[in-house]
Design an enzyme around this catalytic site. Sequence first.
Site, PDB file in Angstrom:
ATOM      1  N   LYS A 145      58.121  24.945 -56.428  1.00 58.72           N
ATOM      2  CA  LYS A 145      59.418  25.405 -56.961  1.00 58.72           C
ATOM      3  C   LYS A 145      59.636  24.868 -58.374  1.00 58.72           C
ATOM      4  O   LYS A 145      60.692  25.020 -58.964  1.00 58.72           O
ATOM      5  CB  LYS A 145      60.558  24.926 -56.060  1.00 58.72           C
ATOM      6  CG  LYS A 145      60.534  25.541 -54.660  1.00 58.72           C
ATOM      7  CD  LYS A 145      61.775  25.121 -53.895  1.00 58.72           C
ATOM      8  CE  LYS A 145      61.624  25.229 -52.400  1.00 58.72           C
ATOM      9  NZ  LYS A 145      61.624  26.581 -51.866  1.00 58.72           N
ATOM     10  N   HIS A 162      69.146  22.540 -45.743  1.00 62.19           N
ATOM     11  CA  HIS A 162      68.016  23.394 -45.365  1.00 62.19           C
ATOM     12  C   HIS A 162      67.429  22.828 -44.063  1.00 62.19           C
ATOM     13  O   HIS A 162      67.520  21.628 -43.826  1.00 62.19           O
ATOM     14  CB  HIS A 162      66.985  23.307 -46.503  1.00 62.19           C
ATOM     15  CG  HIS A 162      65.789  24.196 -46.359  1.00 62.19           C
ATOM     16  ND1 HIS A 162      64.732  23.891 -45.539  1.00 62.19           N
ATOM     17  CD2 HIS A 162      65.472  25.362 -46.963  1.00 62.19           C
ATOM     18  CE1 HIS A 162      63.809  24.847 -45.651  1.00 62.19           C
ATOM     19  NE2 HIS A 162      64.231  25.755 -46.501  1.00 62.19           N
ATOM     20  N   CYS A 200      66.847  29.660 -44.346  1.00 61.78           N
ATOM     21  CA  CYS A 200      66.537  28.443 -43.572  1.00 61.78           C
ATOM     22  C   CYS A 200      67.715  27.486 -43.525  1.00 61.78           C
ATOM     23  O   CYS A 200      67.554  26.269 -43.688  1.00 61.78           O
ATOM     24  CB  CYS A 200      65.307  27.736 -44.130  1.00 61.78           C
ATOM     25  SG  CYS A 200      63.855  28.764 -44.138  1.00 61.78           S
ATOM     26  N   ASP A 239      67.047  15.427 -50.975  1.00 60.29           N
ATOM     27  CA  ASP A 239      66.171  16.597 -50.943  1.00 60.29           C
ATOM     28  C   ASP A 239      66.364  17.323 -52.275  1.00 60.29           C
ATOM     29  O   ASP A 239      67.363  18.011 -52.485  1.00 60.29           O
ATOM     30  CB  ASP A 239      66.555  17.483 -49.754  1.00 60.29           C
ATOM     31  CG  ASP A 239      65.857  18.842 -49.794  1.00 60.29           C
ATOM     32  OD1 ASP A 239      65.168  19.143 -50.784  1.00 60.29           O
ATOM     33  OD2 ASP A 239      66.022  19.608 -48.824  1.00 60.29           O
ATOM     34  N   GLN A 281      65.484  21.944 -54.845  1.00 64.80           N
ATOM     35  CA  GLN A 281      66.080  22.950 -55.742  1.00 64.80           C
ATOM     36  C   GLN A 281      66.558  22.343 -57.057  1.00 64.80           C
ATOM     37  O   GLN A 281      67.147  23.061 -57.871  1.00 64.80           O
ATOM     38  CB  GLN A 281      67.253  23.655 -55.048  1.00 64.80           C
ATOM     39  CG  GLN A 281      66.873  24.464 -53.831  1.00 64.80           C
ATOM     40  CD  GLN A 281      66.024  25.703 -54.152  1.00 64.80           C
ATOM     41  OE1 GLN A 281      65.883  26.104 -55.304  1.00 64.80           O
ATOM     42  NE2 GLN A 281      65.438  26.295 -53.134  1.00 64.80           N
TER      43      GLN A 281
HETATM   44  N1  7TS Z   1      64.846  21.857 -49.131  1.00 68.02           N
HETATM   45  C1  7TS Z   1      65.465  22.813 -49.837  1.00 68.02           C
HETATM   46  C2  7TS Z   1      66.794  22.535 -50.436  1.00 68.02           C
HETATM   47  C3  7TS Z   1      64.842  24.056 -50.013  1.00 68.02           C
HETATM   48  O1  7TS Z   1      65.474  24.991 -50.719  1.00 68.02           O
HETATM   49  C4  7TS Z   1      63.573  24.272 -49.440  1.00 68.02           C
HETATM   50  C5  7TS Z   1      62.886  25.591 -49.543  1.00 68.02           C
HETATM   51  C6  7TS Z   1      62.967  23.227 -48.754  1.00 68.02           C
HETATM   52  C7  7TS Z   1      63.639  22.050 -48.605  1.00 68.02           C
HETATM   53  C8  7TS Z   1      61.599  23.349 -48.179  1.00 68.02           C
HETATM   54  O2  7TS Z   1      60.650  23.342 -49.195  1.00 68.02           O
HETATM   55  P1  7TS Z   1      59.099  23.500 -48.867  1.00 68.02           P
HETATM   56  O3  7TS Z   1      58.463  23.642 -50.194  1.00 68.02           O
HETATM   57  O4  7TS Z   1      58.678  22.278 -48.140  1.00 68.02           O
HETATM   58  O5  7TS Z   1      58.983  24.735 -48.020  1.00 68.02           O
HETATM   59  N2  7TS Z   1      63.763  26.653 -49.737  1.00 68.02           N
HETATM   60  C9  7TS Z   1      63.446  27.959 -49.761  1.00 68.02           C
HETATM   61  C10 7TS Z   1      64.380  28.937 -50.099  1.00 68.02           C
HETATM   62  O6  7TS Z   1      65.549  28.720 -50.395  1.00 68.02           O
HETATM   63  N3  7TS Z   1      63.783  30.135 -50.034  1.00 68.02           N
HETATM   64  O7  7TS Z   1      62.515  29.969 -49.670  1.00 68.02           O
HETATM   65  C11 7TS Z   1      62.281  28.611 -49.482  1.00 68.02           C
END
Ligand code: 7TS
Length: 413
Positions: A231, A128, A369, A205, A208
């Site tokens: 999440k 990501h 992303c 990371d 997910q």
């Molecule tokens: N890393 C992964 C693997 C992700 O899926 C996401 C967000 C992030 C980092 C960033 O997370 P945040 O909470 O800091 O924004 N992924 C997604 C997605 O797949 N659809 O919307 C956000």
Amino acid sequence: MATTTVRTIDAKAIRELFPFFTPHEEMRSLIYLDNGATTQKPRAVIERMVDFYSYHNANVHRGAYGVGAKASEMFENARERIAQFLNAKESAEIIITKGTTESINLVASTWGESLQPGDEIIISEMEHHANILPWMQLVERKGAKLIVWKITDEGKLDLQELQSLLTDKTRMVAVMHISNVLATVNPVKEICALAHKAGAKTLIDAAQSVAHMPVDVQDIDCDFFAFSGHKLYGPTGVGVLYGKREILETLPPYQRGGGMIKRVAWDQVSWAGIPSRLEAGTPPIAEVVGLHAALDFVDEIGRDKIEAYEWELTQYALERLQEIPGLKLYGPVDYRAGLLAFNVGDVHPHDIQTVLDTEDIAIRAGNHCAHPLGDRLGTPATARASLAVYNDEAHIDALIKGLHKVREVFQLD
Ligand code: 7TS
């Protein structure tokens, strides 16, 4: 018809714990399949935050009066709970951030300070942007090098390939636990072992993964581990960075301000110990308290059970998706997490999303992303259904029906 049956969890009973899934005059009832972007929030999380703001609201680590002390206690209890959830050795290894993105940026801009020209950082091709851009910026600033670990045609990471990339210059291997597009579950424990053998540090990371499988940072033996509350059935605006004590203790401050110092004089400043040194300013207190409730919610169901249930449901979805002519699914099928990124013929994913929306089904469409991964897959965008513990077979059935409608609307045959 599909042969898989899904029955280990009563998803309907779980949905009843969520106001979002309860009939309400302001909302159409929705089949929510965008859990990779964010999950819905159980009543227990919402109520814990309302309770905090209603009866316990005060800043933390400041007021010695009753409410202030209680707020601090709730906040620090949540930190303890997060440590326990991850099986960290101690709560001082838990840094509160605003999300995965900030956690990774924190590591890149503090730990990254020690980088020397010529040092190498390895990330994978499936990352990501949150686990690409902070490293890109860092290597540029330090004259270091970003090495990309390519994926296999199946959408996996090959450990032998990693071995060939590791050198005595490798300082960090930063990879995602579960891909938000391919749904690949990466062998993070083996990755960390190989990286450590080469003398490198590791960052996982886990945006997910934490809501969908048991995680144990001591077993994985990662140096850093990042995730977001939202999440994981918790609030937005809060995330976690786990780091091993011996590494966190060497890090310079991330941001500077209140709460992260021992003493400030005009000519000299001394920093607080961890975790405070890395948490300048007022933290997201109600969100941390809400996250505590989210962890309780997940553990009451059981993470083993959630993992098994979501795999059953994913297998059911994989079988049923085969009924859609022209559907191309991305990522491995032997085992994967409950994310299903696909295209149907040459219909644009945004059009798939729009047609499904007319059926009250929410999915995400776009690049998720992960532009470099899209380049590798040869598709700038996909439609993505992503599952959570409150989804069930009926939701997959509705998705399949919706995809038949997509084919009809766009006259595919
Ligand atoms: N890393 C992964 C693997 C992700 O899926 C996401 C967000 C992030 C980092 C960033 O997370 P945040 O909470 O800091 O924004 N992924 C997604 C997605 O797949 N659809 O919307 C956000």
